[in-house]
Design a protein around this motif. Sequence first.
Motif, PDB file in Angstrom:
ATOM      1  N   VAL A  96       0.846  -1.197   0.000  1.00  0.00           N
ATOM      2  CA  VAL A  96       0.000   0.000   0.000  1.00  0.00           C
ATOM      3  C   VAL A  96       0.887   1.255   0.000  1.00  0.00           C
ATOM      4  CG1 VAL A  96      -2.164  -0.876   0.961  1.00  0.00           C
ATOM      5  CG2 VAL A  96      -0.252  -0.417   2.507  1.00  0.00           C
ATOM      6  N   PRO A  97       1.421   1.609  -1.150  1.00  0.00           N
ATOM      7  CA  PRO A  97       2.261   2.819  -1.235  1.00  0.00           C
ATOM      8  C   PRO A  97       1.409   4.082  -1.298  1.00  0.00           C
ATOM      9  CG  PRO A  97       2.104   1.776  -3.379  1.00  0.00           C
ATOM     10  CD  PRO A  97       1.324   0.913  -2.436  1.00  0.00           C
ATOM     11  N   PHE A  98       1.987   5.172  -0.805  1.00  0.00           N
ATOM     12  CA  PHE A  98       1.349   6.481  -0.870  1.00  0.00           C
ATOM     13  C   PHE A  98       2.360   7.443  -1.492  1.00  0.00           C
ATOM     14  CE2 PHE A  98      -0.783   4.202   2.468  1.00  0.00           C
ATOM     15  CZ  PHE A  98      -2.119   4.572   2.359  1.00  0.00           C
ATOM     16  N   SER A  99       2.276   7.625  -2.777  1.00  0.00           N
ATOM     17  CA  SER A  99       3.266   8.418  -3.497  1.00  0.00           C
ATOM     18  C   SER A  99       3.341   9.831  -2.930  1.00  0.00           C
ATOM     19  CB  SER A  99       2.894   8.467  -4.983  1.00  0.00           C
ATOM     20  OG  SER A  99       3.844   9.200  -5.710  1.00  0.00           O
ATOM     21  N   GLY A 100       4.568  10.265  -2.624  1.00  0.00           N
ATOM     22  CA  GLY A 100       4.771  11.613  -2.124  1.00  0.00           C
ATOM     23  C   GLY A 100       4.311  11.854  -0.704  1.00  0.00           C
ATOM     24  N   ALA A 101       4.017  10.802   0.034  1.00  0.00           N
ATOM     25  CA  ALA A 101       3.413  10.957   1.355  1.00  0.00           C
ATOM     26  C   ALA A 101       4.380  11.521   2.380  1.00  0.00           C
ATOM     27  CB  ALA A 101       2.892   9.610   1.844  1.00  0.00           C
ATOM     28  N   SER A 102       3.802  12.162   3.385  1.00  0.00           N
ATOM     29  CA  SER A 102       4.560  12.581   4.558  1.00  0.00           C
ATOM     30  C   SER A 102       4.684  11.398   5.508  1.00  0.00           C
ATOM     31  CB  SER A 102       3.855  13.738   5.263  1.00  0.00           C
ATOM     32  OG  SER A 102       2.610  13.294   5.805  1.00  0.00           O
ATOM     33  N   PHE A 103       5.576  11.518   6.486  1.00  0.00           N
ATOM     34  CA  PHE A 103       5.707  10.467   7.489  1.00  0.00           C
ATOM     35  C   PHE A 103       4.397  10.261   8.253  1.00  0.00           C
ATOM     36  CE2 PHE A 103      10.614  10.742   8.200  1.00  0.00           C
ATOM     37  CZ  PHE A 103      10.799  10.142   6.970  1.00  0.00           C
ATOM     38  N   LYS A 104       3.659  11.342   8.498  1.00  0.00           N
ATOM     39  CA  LYS A 104       2.410  11.223   9.243  1.00  0.00           C
ATOM     40  C   LYS A 104       1.383  10.397   8.474  1.00  0.00           C
ATOM     41  CE  LYS A 104      -1.578  13.770  11.036  1.00  0.00           C
ATOM     42  NZ  LYS A 104      -1.836  12.758  12.077  1.00  0.00           N
ATOM     43  N   SER A 162       9.717   2.686   3.694  1.00  0.00           N
ATOM     44  CA  SER A 162      10.789   3.625   3.351  1.00  0.00           C
ATOM     45  C   SER A 162      10.770   4.812   4.299  1.00  0.00           C
ATOM     46  CB  SER A 162      10.613   4.116   1.905  1.00  0.00           C
ATOM     47  OG  SER A 162       9.385   4.819   1.766  1.00  0.00           O
ATOM     48  N   LEU A 163      11.949   5.268   4.672  1.00  0.00           N
ATOM     49  CA  LEU A 163      12.097   6.519   5.424  1.00  0.00           C
ATOM     50  C   LEU A 163      12.793   7.515   4.505  1.00  0.00           C
ATOM     51  CD1 LEU A 163      13.264   5.251   8.951  1.00  0.00           C
ATOM     52  CD2 LEU A 163      10.946   5.819   8.197  1.00  0.00           C
ATOM     53  N   ASP A 164      11.993   8.208   3.730  1.00  0.00           N
ATOM     54  CA  ASP A 164      12.552   9.110   2.728  1.00  0.00           C
ATOM     55  C   ASP A 164      13.315  10.243   3.392  1.00  0.00           C
ATOM     56  OD1 ASP A 164      10.923   8.533  -0.167  1.00  0.00           O
ATOM     57  OD2 ASP A 164      10.125   7.686   1.676  1.00  0.00           O
ATOM     58  N   ARG A 165      14.472  10.518   2.862  1.00  0.00           N
ATOM     59  CA  ARG A 165      15.419  11.397   3.535  1.00  0.00           C
ATOM     60  C   ARG A 165      14.878  12.816   3.708  1.00  0.00           C
ATOM     61  NH1 ARG A 165      19.753   7.420   1.637  1.00  0.00           N
ATOM     62  NH2 ARG A 165      21.182   7.916   3.335  1.00  0.00           N
ATOM     63  N   TYR A 166      13.969  13.237   2.848  1.00  0.00           N
ATOM     64  CA  TYR A 166      13.435  14.599   2.954  1.00  0.00           C
ATOM     65  C   TYR A 166      12.399  14.723   4.065  1.00  0.00           C
ATOM     66  CZ  TYR A 166       9.428  12.591   0.474  1.00  0.00           C
ATOM     67  OH  TYR A 166       8.366  11.802   0.109  1.00  0.00           O
ATOM     68  N   GLY A 167      11.923  13.595   4.599  1.00  0.00           N
ATOM     69  CA  GLY A 167      10.789  13.628   5.513  1.00  0.00           C
ATOM     70  C   GLY A 167      11.106  13.971   6.949  1.00  0.00           C
ATOM     71  N   PHE A 168      12.363  13.829   7.356  1.00  0.00           N
ATOM     72  CA  PHE A 168      12.698  14.022   8.764  1.00  0.00           C
ATOM     73  C   PHE A 168      12.487  15.452   9.230  1.00  0.00           C
ATOM     74  CE2 PHE A 168      15.514  10.339   7.671  1.00  0.00           C
ATOM     75  CZ  PHE A 168      14.930   9.421   8.529  1.00  0.00           C
ATOM     76  N   LEU A 169      12.691  16.394   8.341  1.00  0.00           N
ATOM     77  CA  LEU A 169      12.635  17.803   8.728  1.00  0.00           C
ATOM     78  C   LEU A 169      11.234  18.404   8.563  1.00  0.00           C
ATOM     79  CD1 LEU A 169      14.635  19.744   9.952  1.00  0.00           C
ATOM     80  CD2 LEU A 169      15.245  20.531   7.663  1.00  0.00           C
ATOM     81  N   ALA A 170      10.298  17.609   8.074  1.00  0.00           N
ATOM     82  CA  ALA A 170       8.911  18.083   7.987  1.00  0.00           C
ATOM     83  C   ALA A 170       8.282  18.042   9.378  1.00  0.00           C
ATOM     84  CB  ALA A 170       8.124  17.213   7.018  1.00  0.00           C
ATOM     85  N   GLY A 171       7.281  18.843   9.605  1.00  0.00           N
ATOM     86  CA  GLY A 171       6.601  18.843  10.894  1.00  0.00           C
ATOM     87  C   GLY A 171       5.921  17.514  11.168  1.00  0.00           C
ATOM     88  N   LYS A 172       5.719  17.216  12.441  1.00  0.00           N
ATOM     89  CA  LYS A 172       5.162  15.912  12.812  1.00  0.00           C
ATOM     90  C   LYS A 172       3.756  15.692  12.263  1.00  0.00           C
ATOM     91  CE  LYS A 172       3.322  17.425  17.303  1.00  0.00           C
ATOM     92  NZ  LYS A 172       3.345  17.179  18.765  1.00  0.00           N
ATOM     93  N   ASN A 173       3.017  16.760  12.011  1.00  0.00           N
ATOM     94  CA  ASN A 173       1.653  16.644  11.486  1.00  0.00           C
ATOM     95  C   ASN A 173       1.545  17.081  10.029  1.00  0.00           C
ATOM     96  OD1 ASN A 173       0.489  15.699  13.943  1.00  0.00           O
ATOM     97  ND2 ASN A 173       0.543  17.790  14.738  1.00  0.00           N
ATOM     98  N   ALA A 174       2.680  17.187   9.352  1.00  0.00           N
ATOM     99  CA  ALA A 174       2.675  17.650   7.959  1.00  0.00           C
ATOM    100  C   ALA A 174       1.952  16.661   7.060  1.00  0.00           C
ATOM    101  CB  ALA A 174       4.113  17.835   7.474  1.00  0.00           C
TER     102      ALA A 174
END
Length: 382
Positions: A91-99, A121-133
Amino acid sequence: MKNKTWLLIFSVVVLVCVVVISSLTVYVDPYMHYHKPLINKFYYELDNQRSQNNGIIKHFDYDAVITGTSMTETFKTSEMDEIFGCNAIKVPFSGASFKEINDNLELALKTHPNIKYVIRSLDRYGFLAGKNAMRDDLGDYPTYLYDNNPFNDIEYLLNRDVLYNRIYNMAVDAKYQGKVGITSFDEYSNWMKHYKFGKDAVLRALFEDREYKFYDAEQTETLSDEERETIRETVVQNITALADLYPNTQFYYFLPPYSAAYWGSLRQRGELKKQIEIEEYALSLIVSHKNIHLFGWNRFDITDNLNNYKDFTHYGEWVNSWMLYQMHQDIGRLDESNYQTYLKELYNHYMDFDYNSLITQTDNEDDFESARELEKEISNNR
């Protein structure tokens, strides 16, 4: 009296139409919102992640999950089932945030608490997004399929697109062609056949209409205390908390092996050093959790070879197959003793790398030439 009679008749006719159409939508249920797909009666085309993944998560039988962004779209559940001995869904979610990914994993574990494995996957760009992004640029989000409000289901039950472009076509195909079943998870969201791989594809995606040339830049960006707190909140809420809540589930998280061109784009923007700092802090918060198997690979023979990529981040399905084997064999696992060494090696390699050498690489005539090389490696190590 005549006007009242006609109004009553009209209201009854409208009500009957609403009930009939709604009942038809519930019965066929192309988004699997209410029940499992009726694969002996209709063919369910899986082609709309955010409208169909919720139904897959709630109603399918499984004990393993592959999820994440587009970095997971070319995984094959048939390979995972064979390697891990499980029954997986994808169940992929293309472009999804970690939330978004974590919210859907919470639902999966709530409805299927005996899940054995999660690959994400833990996409490298996602760590710096807000927790509720959440992504708000991907079109209208079908929240009516995700919440517990039965009244807004009217957006699904009386949806013209669902009725004419889904249910009608499914009924016609079943009646006149005998077409029944469902898209396999190997095929679901797998974009392989639509793209070419290699230097030309990658550099065209990276530079668009600009000249193909990488430039040096001073790495001046550093991580602020405020950004560290953002990373901490994001990691705790969307990565580690769920693993702590389900200690019997094994969470296989991986840092996608982006291409050398990706690191080149960071370096010429002066952001490579900061990205490593982001990952070092984020990984420090993850590696102590015993049921999280965190993976990162400094396989520069793969990431420096643009024949493995369709753009500067998306790799071919043979890399997904290779990662499954690596994860099952515990190769490339990061823990408290080695994650800093992994990041230091990554930083040194891509700080010193000659990015303009990518421009002179030769594209393979056959995209699957790289696949055969990795398949040989897997076979030799079995």
